[in-house]
Design an enzyme around this catalytic site. Structure first.
Site, PDB file in Angstrom:
ATOM      1  N   LYS A 261      50.365  42.786  53.013  1.00 24.62           N
ATOM      2  CA  LYS A 261      49.517  43.169  51.868  1.00 24.62           C
ATOM      3  C   LYS A 261      48.712  41.963  51.460  1.00 24.62           C
ATOM      4  O   LYS A 261      49.269  40.868  51.268  1.00 24.62           O
ATOM      5  CB  LYS A 261      50.425  43.622  50.698  1.00 24.62           C
ATOM      6  CG  LYS A 261      49.649  44.079  49.494  1.00 24.62           C
ATOM      7  CD  LYS A 261      49.211  45.541  49.610  1.00 24.62           C
ATOM      8  CE  LYS A 261      48.112  45.930  48.637  1.00 24.62           C
ATOM      9  NZ  LYS A 261      46.747  45.622  49.126  1.00 24.62           N
TER      10      LYS A 261
ATOM     11  N   GLN B 175      49.970  34.297  49.957  1.00 20.22           N
ATOM     12  CA  GLN B 175      50.183  35.704  49.583  1.00 20.22           C
ATOM     13  C   GLN B 175      51.645  36.120  49.764  1.00 20.22           C
ATOM     14  O   GLN B 175      52.170  36.906  48.970  1.00 20.22           O
ATOM     15  CB  GLN B 175      49.267  36.598  50.439  1.00 20.22           C
ATOM     16  CG  GLN B 175      49.074  37.986  49.886  1.00 20.22           C
ATOM     17  CD  GLN B 175      48.034  38.052  48.764  1.00 20.22           C
ATOM     18  OE1 GLN B 175      46.966  37.471  48.879  1.00 20.22           O
ATOM     19  NE2 GLN B 175      48.337  38.754  47.698  1.00 20.22           N
TER      20      GLN B 175
ATOM     21  N   LYS C 145      53.324  34.825  46.691  1.00 20.89           N
ATOM     22  CA  LYS C 145      52.852  35.565  45.510  1.00 20.89           C
ATOM     23  C   LYS C 145      53.497  36.945  45.458  1.00 20.89           C
ATOM     24  O   LYS C 145      54.032  37.364  44.434  1.00 20.89           O
ATOM     25  CB  LYS C 145      51.328  35.706  45.612  1.00 20.89           C
ATOM     26  CG  LYS C 145      50.668  36.348  44.424  1.00 20.89           C
ATOM     27  CD  LYS C 145      49.205  36.692  44.719  1.00 20.89           C
ATOM     28  CE  LYS C 145      48.378  35.498  45.130  1.00 20.89           C
ATOM     29  NZ  LYS C 145      46.936  35.814  45.177  1.00 20.89           N
TER      30      LYS C 145
ATOM     31  N   LYS D 196      46.259  38.496  55.027  1.00 20.28           N
ATOM     32  CA  LYS D 196      44.900  38.254  54.498  1.00 20.28           C
ATOM     33  C   LYS D 196      43.911  38.477  55.623  1.00 20.28           C
ATOM     34  O   LYS D 196      44.251  38.273  56.795  1.00 20.28           O
ATOM     35  CB  LYS D 196      44.788  36.801  54.005  1.00 20.28           C
ATOM     36  CG  LYS D 196      43.672  36.583  53.017  1.00 20.28           C
ATOM     37  CD  LYS D 196      44.089  36.965  51.616  1.00 20.28           C
ATOM     38  CE  LYS D 196      42.939  36.947  50.643  1.00 20.28           C
ATOM     39  NZ  LYS D 196      43.406  37.074  49.254  1.00 20.28           N
TER      40      LYS D 196
ATOM     41  N   GLY E 148      40.600  43.947  48.170  1.00 20.89           N
ATOM     42  CA  GLY E 148      39.420  43.095  48.044  1.00 20.89           C
ATOM     43  C   GLY E 148      39.762  41.633  47.824  1.00 20.89           C
ATOM     44  O   GLY E 148      40.914  41.260  47.625  1.00 20.89           O
ATOM     45  N   ASP E 149      38.757  40.813  47.880  1.00 18.78           N
ATOM     46  CA  ASP E 149      38.832  39.394  47.527  1.00 18.78           C
ATOM     47  C   ASP E 149      37.368  38.968  47.331  1.00 18.78           C
ATOM     48  O   ASP E 149      36.535  39.822  46.983  1.00 18.78           O
ATOM     49  CB  ASP E 149      39.555  38.591  48.627  1.00 18.78           C
ATOM     50  CG  ASP E 149      39.958  37.194  48.166  1.00 18.78           C
ATOM     51  OD1 ASP E 149      40.970  37.056  47.460  1.00 18.78           O
ATOM     52  OD2 ASP E 149      39.248  36.201  48.490  1.00 18.78           O
TER      53      ASP E 149
ATOM     54  N   THR F  57      43.659  41.374  37.933  1.00 18.37           N
ATOM     55  CA  THR F  57      43.892  39.952  38.201  1.00 18.37           C
ATOM     56  C   THR F  57      43.523  39.122  36.976  1.00 18.37           C
ATOM     57  O   THR F  57      44.301  38.270  36.522  1.00 18.37           O
ATOM     58  CB  THR F  57      43.082  39.485  39.433  1.00 18.37           C
ATOM     59  OG1 THR F  57      43.311  40.400  40.500  1.00 18.37           O
ATOM     60  CG2 THR F  57      43.491  38.091  39.854  1.00 18.37           C
TER      61      THR F  57
ATOM     62  N   SER G 111      47.836  46.544  42.856  1.00 18.38           N
ATOM     63  CA  SER G 111      47.665  47.150  44.187  1.00 18.38           C
ATOM     64  C   SER G 111      48.957  47.837  44.606  1.00 18.38           C
ATOM     65  O   SER G 111      48.937  48.928  45.198  1.00 18.38           O
ATOM     66  CB  SER G 111      47.317  46.076  45.225  1.00 18.38           C
ATOM     67  OG  SER G 111      45.944  45.761  45.194  1.00 18.38           O
TER      68      SER G 111
HETATM   69  P1  NDP Z   1      34.114  37.542  43.403  1.00 16.83           P
HETATM   70  O1  NDP Z   1      33.398  37.626  44.683  1.00 16.83           O
HETATM   71  O2  NDP Z   1      34.088  38.710  42.496  1.00 16.83           O
HETATM   72  O3  NDP Z   1      33.599  36.286  42.550  1.00 16.83           O
HETATM   73  C1  NDP Z   1      33.641  34.995  43.067  1.00 16.83           C
HETATM   74  C2  NDP Z   1      32.983  34.084  42.030  1.00 16.83           C
HETATM   75  O4  NDP Z   1      33.222  32.725  42.420  1.00 16.83           O
HETATM   76  C3  NDP Z   1      31.477  34.257  41.947  1.00 16.83           C
HETATM   77  O5  NDP Z   1      31.063  34.014  40.636  1.00 16.83           O
HETATM   78  C4  NDP Z   1      30.970  33.178  42.899  1.00 16.83           C
HETATM   79  O6  NDP Z   1      29.656  32.732  42.605  1.00 16.83           O
HETATM   80  C5  NDP Z   1      31.967  32.075  42.630  1.00 16.83           C
HETATM   81  N1  NDP Z   1      32.082  31.186  43.795  1.00 16.83           N
HETATM   82  C6  NDP Z   1      32.430  31.541  45.055  1.00 16.83           C
HETATM   83  N2  NDP Z   1      32.414  30.475  45.879  1.00 16.83           N
HETATM   84  C7  NDP Z   1      32.045  29.436  45.087  1.00 16.83           C
HETATM   85  C8  NDP Z   1      31.848  28.059  45.325  1.00 16.83           C
HETATM   86  N3  NDP Z   1      32.019  27.551  46.552  1.00 16.83           N
HETATM   87  N4  NDP Z   1      31.486  27.274  44.259  1.00 16.83           N
HETATM   88  C9  NDP Z   1      31.323  27.802  43.021  1.00 16.83           C
HETATM   89  N5  NDP Z   1      31.483  29.092  42.744  1.00 16.83           N
HETATM   90  C10 NDP Z   1      31.841  29.899  43.755  1.00 16.83           C
HETATM   91  O7  NDP Z   1      35.629  37.150  43.769  1.00 16.83           O
HETATM   92  P2  NDP Z   1      36.956  37.355  42.916  1.00 16.83           P
HETATM   93  O8  NDP Z   1      36.670  37.200  41.471  1.00 16.83           O
HETATM   94  O9  NDP Z   1      37.601  38.590  43.380  1.00 16.83           O
HETATM   95  O10 NDP Z   1      37.859  36.133  43.428  1.00 16.83           O
HETATM   96  C11 NDP Z   1      37.792  34.849  42.825  1.00 16.83           C
HETATM   97  C12 NDP Z   1      39.040  34.070  43.218  1.00 16.83           C
HETATM   98  O11 NDP Z   1      40.205  34.787  42.776  1.00 16.83           O
HETATM   99  C13 NDP Z   1      39.240  33.837  44.710  1.00 16.83           C
HETATM  100  O12 NDP Z   1      39.889  32.590  44.906  1.00 16.83           O
HETATM  101  C14 NDP Z   1      40.210  34.959  45.098  1.00 16.83           C
HETATM  102  O13 NDP Z   1      40.950  34.636  46.263  1.00 16.83           O
HETATM  103  C15 NDP Z   1      41.102  34.984  43.875  1.00 16.83           C
HETATM  104  N6  NDP Z   1      41.836  36.209  43.651  1.00 16.83           N
HETATM  105  C16 NDP Z   1      41.204  37.418  43.607  1.00 16.83           C
HETATM  106  C17 NDP Z   1      41.941  38.559  43.362  1.00 16.83           C
HETATM  107  C18 NDP Z   1      41.287  39.880  43.202  1.00 16.83           C
HETATM  108  O14 NDP Z   1      42.016  40.836  42.867  1.00 16.83           O
HETATM  109  N7  NDP Z   1      39.991  40.029  43.378  1.00 16.83           N
HETATM  110  C19 NDP Z   1      43.405  38.535  43.235  1.00 16.83           C
HETATM  111  C20 NDP Z   1      43.958  37.191  43.217  1.00 16.83           C
HETATM  112  C21 NDP Z   1      43.187  36.104  43.445  1.00 16.83           C
HETATM  113  P3  NDP Z   1      28.391  33.329  43.437  1.00 16.83           P
HETATM  114  O15 NDP Z   1      28.241  34.743  42.980  1.00 16.83           O
HETATM  115  O16 NDP Z   1      27.264  32.434  43.087  1.00 16.83           O
HETATM  116  O17 NDP Z   1      28.782  33.234  44.888  1.00 16.83           O
HETATM  117  O1  2IT Z   2      44.583  37.070  46.493  1.00 14.82           O
HETATM  118  C1  2IT Z   2      44.984  38.207  46.166  1.00 14.82           C
HETATM  119  O2  2IT Z   2      46.102  38.392  45.665  1.00 14.82           O
HETATM  120  C2  2IT Z   2      44.070  39.345  46.358  1.00 14.82           C
HETATM  121  N1  2IT Z   2      42.939  39.146  46.796  1.00 14.82           N
HETATM  122  C3  2IT Z   2      44.523  40.749  46.051  1.00 14.82           C
HETATM  123  C4  2IT Z   2      45.367  41.297  47.150  1.00 14.82           C
HETATM  124  C5  2IT Z   2      45.737  42.750  47.034  1.00 14.82           C
HETATM  125  O3  2IT Z   2      46.302  43.244  48.015  1.00 14.82           O
HETATM  126  O4  2IT Z   2      45.486  43.395  46.015  1.00 14.82           O
END
Ligand code: NDP
Ligand code: 2IT
Length: 444
Positions: free
Chosen positions: A90, A111, A114, A126, A165-166, A209, A376
């Site tokens: 997952k 993961q 986590k 992943k 997603g991520d 998240t 999830s």
């Molecule tokens: P999104 O794609 O929705 O958003 C990512 C954000 O981070 C955007 O604002 C993007 O800016 C910015 N960003 C990406 N790369 C860079 C960089 N190199 N420098 C500065 N800003 C950057 O992703 P998520 O919000 O889903 O994920 C964000 C983080 O959270 C990741 O590390 C992900 O692994 C983690 N995460 C996500 C989960 C989820 O459920 N979605 C669960 C647990 C963890 P721009 O638009 O300009 O690229």
């Molecule tokens: O980093 C993370 O925990 C995620 N991107 C979400 C993973 C999931 O299966 O919901």
């Protein structure tokens, strides 16, 4: 360095060369569990360390798709199926030019830990591709998702591997991916999470998240006789995690001072309002635009939140290694009270070491951002039982799960100068759980 840490370094440099992010994530865990490992001879006899470091399998494939000009494009796609002793693989899918095998191994490894902390039956995995969606039309993104699923569908299943997603993979992309899975297999089943609630998704998954980070933060503050109300919060990122963390902070009476994206930081001197948040969400999540074009707060081009403003609470919610040693020094110098990781491994090793030395409240990503994967897990339960739960029910369950995760992080550690070492506690809890299951399974 202990013998175990030495062995790990040798193993990684021999078996996983050119994998800096992966080495960093592993080192952080094994620094914390080395002592426990040494005291339990069974771990060495069963060779838990090396078995934990070697993913079950890595599937790598070519993704060919046609752009709007009829030109064929080629990308590289992966799925890292890391460890399934606690349940089906997952973990999310990331589309970004920075995606490579090292990044996906670090994310897959994290993961596993986590998911162990959530208490739900989920293994770790992943996936992703080095595809850059920026500047691509919606049709191009749809064709890319379909091409990626064309191969991925052979390797996943509701009891095998359940992606989500991520970065750059939200409900829209999950819709395209799921639609193609259903077409290819003729099966409507819980094989992906993060679907729209209209066709099998869970209410509250998009928010989970970000909300979960704030629930974890509140538990952490409460355990140390502090509260979130009126605190100044620096948030990085403006994606799914960042904007829902911001929403929850505002609703809890905190002041959200910053959000950022890859171009710079937007500062709200006296805290962002809910109305401003809605306009940023429309711009970022719905229109996929840049914060630079927003019409509220002040814009600081090429600056990160840590240098653009001051705040007692930091929530890095963008990407790995976004906070370096210099930024951490500044945060600590500006009276940092607590840092919770919305992103996965947002601190460089230097920043991480500085924060540990400062002995401040630190919620590591594998605990603090686990609310996403936890919901999830709830989505899978709803799909398997053909149910659809209300937002209230899911949110109440999320809040309870985050409290449980908080308590698991302090189960195996004691306070040091009044502060719980959450990062070590999270690593110890998850390591023990994984190691026990691996030993119970025998040699596999
Ligand atoms: P999104 O794609 O929705 O958003 C990512 C954000 O981070 C955007 O604002 C993007 O800016 C910015 N960003 C990406 N790369 C860079 C960089 N190199 N420098 C500065 N800003 C950057 O992703 P998520 O919000 O889903 O994920 C964000 C983080 O959270 C990741 O590390 C992900 O692994 C983690 N995460 C996500 C989960 C989820 O459920 N979605 C669960 C647990 C963890 P721009 O638009 O300009 O690229
Ligand atoms: O980093 C993370 O925990 C995620 N991107 C979400 C993973 C999931 O299966 O919901």
């Amino acid at each position: 360095m202990t013998k175990l840490q030495d062995d790990i370094e040798n193993y990684l440099s021999h078996s996983h060369p050119h994998s800096d992010e992966y080495h960093q994530a592993v080192r952080e865990v094994f620094d914390d569990i080395a002592e426990v490992y040494r005291k339990e001879p069974a771990y060495r006899r069963w060779n838990i360390a090396e078995r934990m470091l070697e993913p079950d399998r890595i599937v790598r494939f070519r993704v060919c798709w046609e752009d709007d000009n009829g030109q064929v494009q080629v990308n590289r796609g992966w799925r890292v199926q890391f460890n399934n002793v606690l349940g089906a693989y997952k973990g999310g899918i990331r589309f970004d030019p920075s995606v490579n095998e090292s990044v996906l191994k670090f994310l897959g490894f994290e993961q596993c830990f986590k998911n162990a902390l959530t208490g739900l039956p989920m293994g770790g995995g992943k996936g992703g591709a080095d595809f850059d969606p920026k500047g691509r039309s919606e049709r191009e993104i749809m064709r890319f998702c379909q091409a990626y699923m064309q191969e991925l569908h052979r390797h996943i299943g509701p009891n095998v591997d359940v992606p989500a997603g991520d970065i750059n993979v939200g409900p829209r992309e999950i819709g395209f991916l799921y639609g193609h899975y259903v077409k290819l297999t003729n099966r409507w089943e819980g094989v992906l999470t993060g679907k729209s609630p209209g066709f099998g998704g869970s209410c509250g998954r998009t928010e989970a998240t970000g909300y979960g980070v704030v629930y974890f933060l509140k538990n952490m503050l409460q355990a140390h006789d502090q509260s979130l109300e009126s605190q100044r919060v620096l948030i990085s990122g403006a994606g799914t995690v960042a904007l829902y963390a911001a929403e929850k902070c505002i609703r809890e009476g905190a002041k959200v001072i910053t959000v950022s994206d890859s171009r710079g930081t937007r500062v709200f001197r006296n805290g962002m309002s809910e109305k401003e948040l809605v306009s940023l969400r429309t711009l970022k999540l719905e229109q996929h635009g840049s914060l630079e074009d927003a019409d509220c707060g002040t814009w600081h081009s090429n600056k990160t939140p840590w240098f653009a403003a001051k705040g007692a609470i930091a929530l890095p919610c963008a990407t790995q290694n976004e906070v370096d040693g210099k930024a951490m020094k500044r945060l600590i110098g500006n009276d940092l009270l607590a840092l919770c990781e919305g992103a996965n491994m947002p601190l460089t090793q230097e920043a991480h070491d500085k924060l540990i030395d400062a002995n401040l409240l630190y919620g590591p990503g594998k605990a603090a951002n686990a609310g996403g994967v936890a919901v999830s897990g709830l989505e899978r339960s709803q799909n398997a039982s053909l149910q659809s739960w209300s937002m209230d029910k899911v949110d109440t369950m999320l809040s309870g799960i985050m409290e449980d995760i908080h308590n698991r992080c302090i189960e195996h550690v004691k306070r040091k100068d009044g502060i719980y070492p959450y990062s070590k506690g999270a690593n110890l809890y998850a390591f023990k759980k994984l190691a026990e299951a691996m030993m119970a399974y025998g040699v596999k």
